[in-house]
Write a protein that holds these residues in place. Structure first.
Motif, PDB file in Angstrom:
ATOM      1  N   PRO A 123      89.624  61.763 -69.658  1.00  0.00           N
ATOM      2  CA  PRO A 123      89.844  62.011 -68.233  1.00  0.00           C
ATOM      3  C   PRO A 123      89.466  63.438 -67.846  1.00  0.00           C
ATOM      4  N   ASN A 124      89.136  63.611 -66.578  1.00  0.00           N
ATOM      5  CA  ASN A 124      88.835  64.930 -66.008  1.00  0.00           C
ATOM      6  C   ASN A 124      87.755  65.669 -66.792  1.00  0.00           C
ATOM      7  N   ASP A 156      89.137  57.829 -65.843  1.00  0.00           N
ATOM      8  CA  ASP A 156      90.089  58.303 -64.835  1.00  0.00           C
ATOM      9  C   ASP A 156      90.606  57.139 -63.990  1.00  0.00           C
TER      10      ASP A 156
END
Length: 307
Positions: free
Chosen positions: A84-85, A112
């Motif tokens: 994620p991110n 995400d």
């Protein structure tokens, strides 16, 4: 790891490359119809591939009697992330420089839950949605490649699960119904109020479950709680009777996924009227779960009405 829990795509040192290659291979096998289905779900408007047939073509000079023309041409760039991110601003800007025409598209695949703000108007989808789109295609298509696609998509899902990219929050606040092949499982559900299957098998969250058995669907079950993975049946007293009566050769230590059910409703039989690409009768399920809604199932008389 047991062989049935391993993806044929493998788990190698560069998982981003592995999942991207697997994704693209499935697109290649699925062909144009599959790619269009997927991109339409993502609001990516690819150019038309229809062959334009024109009589008395207008233009300067002589006028031909007709013209056959196809204008299908596009480039779809794909960037995959497995954490994620992880979208990188510099990389994103570099990718955007590849977009040269209205037929060029950039798609990010990430784990995400929501679209990263940094992507702006760039196309995005998470891995869970990718699997959902792939399975929706299998449910609605009669492509000659469906059996191969079903096999590949199943193993692609296993790969994503092993990389922890499919984090599903099971929601019981819906009308969704999972429909499964149930020549044996339906009897288990009716007698023991369980559906027991391969450990970590993936499903779309649903509140109800039904079985396709002997060419029809007759019973609806309510799913009472989030399905459990890693269940060792022999260590749970509630499964003692089930093991003794239904699965006496159960191997101790073998883990399963378990749905706890309650019989919800008997319905007028929904009769299978599915046909294959050659117009011949075929089973409603091919090993993959299918989905509908409770209202649709209650009103249907034929499987062709289950959308």
């Amino acid at each position: 790891m047991k062989i049935e829990e391993m993806s044929i795509f493998g788990e190698y040192k560069q998982p981003e490359n592995r999942v991207t290659a697997a994704f693209l291979q499935i697109c290649k096998i699925g062909g144009e119809d599959f790619i269009r289905f997927m991109t339409n779900q993502l609001k990516i408007q690819l150019p038309s591939s229809e062959i334009e047939i024109t009589s008395q073509v207008k233009g300067s000079g002589t006028i031909p009697d007709g013209l056959l023309e196809s204008n299908f041409s596009f480039r779809l760039f794909v960037e995959s992330k497995i954490t994620p991110n992880a979208v990188n601003h510099k990389q994103l800007l570099g990718h955007k420089q590849q977009i040269k025409s209205v037929s060029d598209f950039l798609l990010y695949l990430t784990p995400d839950e929501g679209k990263p703000a940094i992507l702006g108007d760039t196309y995005w989808v998470n891995w869970l949605r990718v699997i959902s789109i792939f399975e929706d295609y299998l449910q609605t298509s009669h492509s000659e490649n469906n059996q191969l696609l079903e096999f590949l998509i199943g193993h692609f899902k296993t790969l994503l699960e092993n990389l922890n990219l499919l984090k599903i929050t099971w929601d019981l606040n819906n009308e969704n119904v999972i429909i499964l092949a149930g020549s044996w499982a339906e009897g288990v559900a009716l007698k023991y109020n369980y559906y027991i299957c391969q450990n970590k098998r993936s499903f779309k969250p649903a509140r109800y479950l039904a079985f396709y058995n002997n060419g029809q669907i007759r019973h609806i079950f309510e799913i009472l709680k989030t399905p459990e993975n890693d269940v060792e049946l022999s260590k749970r007293t509630e499964f003692t009777q089930y093991i003794e009566q239904a699965e006496p050769h159960y191997i101790v230590g073998n883990k399963r996924k378990v749905f706890t059910l309650k019989h919800f409703q008997d319905i007028e039989p929904v009769i299978n009227d599915s046909i294959d690409k050659n117009g011949k009768p075929c089973p409603y399920t091919y090993g993959q779960p299918r989905y509908t809604t409770l209202t649709t199932l209650q009103k249907a008389s034929k499987t062709s009405e289950l959308r």
